[in-house]
Scaffold this motif. Sequence first.
Motif: not given
Length: 293
Positions: A125-142, A269-276
């Motif tokens: 579980v990782y806390r962070g601001e919204y822009p950072w969270l989205i960046e990590q989600l897009q990069q597959g780190e979350l 709740m946000l998830v990557s649509s390209s991530h399996q």
Amino acid sequence: MFSIEQVKVFVASAELGSFSAAARSVGKSHSSISMAITSLEDELGVELFDRSTKMPTLTEDGERFYEQSLLLLRQIERMHASAQSSLNNVEKKLRIGLGEMVPFALIESLLEKTADSYPHTKLGVYRGEYPWLIEQLQQGELDIVIAANAETAPIAIDFYAILEIEFVCVCSPDSPLADMPIVENEVLLATRQLACVNMLNNPVLKAYASVSPEIWEMTDQDDMIKLVEQGVGWAAVPKVIAEERLALGTLKIFKPEFSHTKQTILIDMLVSSSHQQGPVQQFLMKELKSLNE
């Protein structure tokens, strides 16, 4: 070298109190159980059971070996379960991003349920601001992001509204505000307010978080609440957190004059649509979606 089967026979004999009972439990003859135990004792070079009594009882060496055997069998069970998880494509790790305004209490029981259902998956579980969270989600780190009032989701990001949480005004039980049925605006204007930076930056909560002309800004919600408990000022916090502290007697909820309706904010709740999505992520997403039911 002794076998795992011998260890299982030994544990069954120790727990059931006799070789005959162990034989029935594993579906073997009494003689085969007795031979397995004798062979195990010969291999170890110690007596595991005292056979001088009517029913065999563990010797001191037998007691020690019994405790070690339980640890060994539990480890083997974990190894089998881990191997089965790999066969079922269960994720080895699931990483969850949590927005700064999202109370941890929101997901605490869900994480426990996930851990019980998938004990071999590590949860982060990782806390962070919204822009950072989205960046990590897009990069597959979350794998999953849970944030308050998400902006329009970027391309290839799916989001779901999972819950609406209410914010309330709180103060220390020793504060003069605590004894007022309704706290008038003039009183609040003259009293120091504490506010999280992320609330001040949020279009929905900004007005609620900036009432007093004297505001102490905090980046951490827990730090802010600790100062409120010490009587430094008042603040607006998620009701679920306020109720926890209310039960402990460290906070008091008060009703402000300026607010005539409930102040709420959506949790998405946000998830990557390209991530399996693997079984663990699907399980947790289903549990999160059920919060709104």
